[in-house]
Design an enzyme around this catalytic site. Structure first.
Site, PDB file in Angstrom:
ATOM      1  N   LEU A  59      -1.727   7.934  -9.325  1.00  0.00           N
ATOM      2  CA  LEU A  59      -2.798   7.687 -10.296  1.00  0.00           C
ATOM      3  C   LEU A  59      -2.382   8.086 -11.708  1.00  0.00           C
ATOM      4  O   LEU A  59      -1.713   9.100 -11.916  1.00  0.00           O
ATOM      5  CB  LEU A  59      -4.057   8.463  -9.885  1.00  0.00           C
ATOM      6  CG  LEU A  59      -4.582   8.171  -8.472  1.00  0.00           C
ATOM      7  CD1 LEU A  59      -5.854   8.975  -8.206  1.00  0.00           C
ATOM      8  CD2 LEU A  59      -4.844   6.681  -8.261  1.00  0.00           C
ATOM      9  N   HIS A  60      -2.767   7.260 -12.677  1.00  0.00           N
ATOM     10  CA  HIS A  60      -2.451   7.521 -14.076  1.00  0.00           C
ATOM     11  C   HIS A  60      -3.712   7.318 -14.911  1.00  0.00           C
ATOM     12  O   HIS A  60      -4.808   7.127 -14.361  1.00  0.00           O
ATOM     13  CB  HIS A  60      -1.299   6.625 -14.556  1.00  0.00           C
ATOM     14  CG  HIS A  60      -1.495   5.164 -14.223  1.00  0.00           C
ATOM     15  ND1 HIS A  60      -2.521   4.415 -14.738  1.00  0.00           N
ATOM     16  CD2 HIS A  60      -0.797   4.324 -13.414  1.00  0.00           C
ATOM     17  CE1 HIS A  60      -2.441   3.176 -14.286  1.00  0.00           C
ATOM     18  NE2 HIS A  60      -1.414   3.098 -13.464  1.00  0.00           N
ATOM     19  N   HIS A 117      -6.046   4.479 -14.021  1.00  0.00           N
ATOM     20  CA  HIS A 117      -6.948   4.736 -12.896  1.00  0.00           C
ATOM     21  C   HIS A 117      -8.077   5.683 -13.325  1.00  0.00           C
ATOM     22  O   HIS A 117      -9.226   5.520 -12.924  1.00  0.00           O
ATOM     23  CB  HIS A 117      -6.181   5.385 -11.742  1.00  0.00           C
ATOM     24  CG  HIS A 117      -5.122   4.518 -11.133  1.00  0.00           C
ATOM     25  ND1 HIS A 117      -3.780   4.794 -11.248  1.00  0.00           N
ATOM     26  CD2 HIS A 117      -5.212   3.375 -10.415  1.00  0.00           C
ATOM     27  CE1 HIS A 117      -3.085   3.869 -10.609  1.00  0.00           C
ATOM     28  NE2 HIS A 117      -3.920   2.993 -10.107  1.00  0.00           N
ATOM     29  N   GLN A 142       1.247  -6.221   1.174  1.00  0.00           N
ATOM     30  CA  GLN A 142       1.361  -6.899  -0.129  1.00  0.00           C
ATOM     31  C   GLN A 142       2.747  -6.738  -0.748  1.00  0.00           C
ATOM     32  O   GLN A 142       2.967  -7.144  -1.884  1.00  0.00           O
ATOM     33  CB  GLN A 142       0.247  -6.439  -1.080  1.00  0.00           C
ATOM     34  CG  GLN A 142       0.325  -5.002  -1.540  1.00  0.00           C
ATOM     35  CD  GLN A 142      -0.932  -4.619  -2.323  1.00  0.00           C
ATOM     36  OE1 GLN A 142      -1.991  -4.390  -1.749  1.00  0.00           O
ATOM     37  NE2 GLN A 142      -0.835  -4.534  -3.641  1.00  0.00           N
ATOM     38  N   GLN A 196      -7.680  -4.670 -15.713  1.00  0.00           N
ATOM     39  CA  GLN A 196      -7.328  -6.002 -16.244  1.00  0.00           C
ATOM     40  C   GLN A 196      -5.820  -6.230 -16.260  1.00  0.00           C
ATOM     41  O   GLN A 196      -5.354  -7.359 -16.303  1.00  0.00           O
ATOM     42  CB  GLN A 196      -7.908  -6.166 -17.659  1.00  0.00           C
ATOM     43  CG  GLN A 196      -7.768  -7.597 -18.183  1.00  0.00           C
ATOM     44  CD  GLN A 196      -8.171  -7.726 -19.623  1.00  0.00           C
ATOM     45  OE1 GLN A 196      -9.170  -7.139 -20.044  1.00  0.00           O
ATOM     46  NE2 GLN A 196      -7.418  -8.493 -20.397  1.00  0.00           N
TER      47      GLN A 196
END
Ligand code: PAF
Length: 285
Positions: free
Chosen positions: A33-34, A37, A61, A148
């Protein structure tokens, strides 16, 4: 903060909360996480009573030659960030829990998945659509946040939720960037110092496209060439695609009318960078 590891415990927790009238905000992640996030978690925290973050490096994926085994895993650091942000539940299932032996159902969103990222990573979006369907069915969120930066993924999830009447109304949150414009990504840590210096070229290329549109250019291929020229000036970058597209279908646009999305992917060293800009096209008089 609770850590839930099984699908049944996750579904039970959500069912109990819904019975009490509590709204659930959901941020699906693959961990590492950064700040990007963190922005999604904060938005979920503001909008909903309870927040669930899933941390699951989804094997389906990743292609055979991709970085699944090397993908950064740092559950302790991720937990600390989630605790600081007031997350209620981390859902961190194992691969065997999510894909028990014998599982065979997959979900595809064929039209959106076939181009751009889908071209470079043929099974990627089937893996994303399948795992997101499973996560939404288990977490039963009221709203779900996506960044996005992965524009095509966000468009695919919006279509998926609409087509399958899934819960968790998707919300797309603006990309969080470094001060030089580089979009935050868990994979940026793989960039060497010189590659890191070169990386903002993708954002600059997209901005060149946006600048051409602001200056009145409405021809898709010409805007695309503006972007390509900027990217070509960076010797460490090898362009995968730079495209001018319809924001919903992601079909390339030959002429711009109202809205467009500029999509870009390029490789610097071993790292594939993605970025995009959404543009409202003003009428020229
Ligand atoms: O964007 C991601 O981190 C992943 O693709 C997602 C949505 C969590 C599905 O594995």
């Amino acid at each position: 903060m609770k850590i839930i590891r099984t699908t049944s415990a996750m579904a039970d927790w959500s069912r109990c909360l819904h019975r009490e009238g509590v709204t659930i905000g959901f941020v699906p992640t693959m961990g590492a996480l950064h700040e990007g996030h963190r922005a999604l978690i904060r938005a979920a925290r503001l909008a909903c009573d309870a927040v669930v973050v899933s941390i699951f490096v989804n094997p389906t994926q990743f292609g055979p030659s991709e970085d699944l085994t090397k993908y950064p895993r740092q559950l302790r650091l991720d937990q600390a960030l989630c605790r600081r942000e007031g997350v209620d539940v981390i859902f961190a299932p194992t691969v065997e829990t999510m894909y028990p032996a014998g599982a065979q159902t997959v979900v595809t969103v064929p039209r959106i998945a076939c181009r751009w990222e889908g071209h470079a990573r043929p099974h990627h979006f089937q893996g994303v659509a399948t795992v997101v369907t499973k996560l939404l069915s288990l977490v039963q969120p009221d709203k779900t946040w996506f960044g996005q930066k992965d524009y095509q993924q966000a468009a695919l999830v919006q279509q998926l939720v609409k087509d399958l009447n899934l819960p968790g109304h998707p919300i797309v949150h603006p990309t969080v960037r470094e001060s030089d414009g580089l979009a935050l990504s868990s994979r940026n840590i793989y960039l060497s110092r010189s590659e890191r210096q070169a990386a903002p070229v993708l954002y600059r290329a997209l901005q060149a496209g946006a600048g051409a549109i602001r200056a009145g250019e409405r021809n898709g291929p010409r805007i695309q060439r503006h972007m390509a020229r900027v990217a070509a000036a960076e010797p460490l970058a090898s362009v995968d695609y730079l495209a001018v597209c319809d924001p919903t279908t992601l079909d390339p646009l030959s002429t711009l009318h109202r809205r467009a999305v500029l999509l870009g992917a390029l490789r610097i060293g071993k790292v594939r960078l993605l970025d995009n800009l959404l543009i409202s096209v003003r009428r020229t008089t």
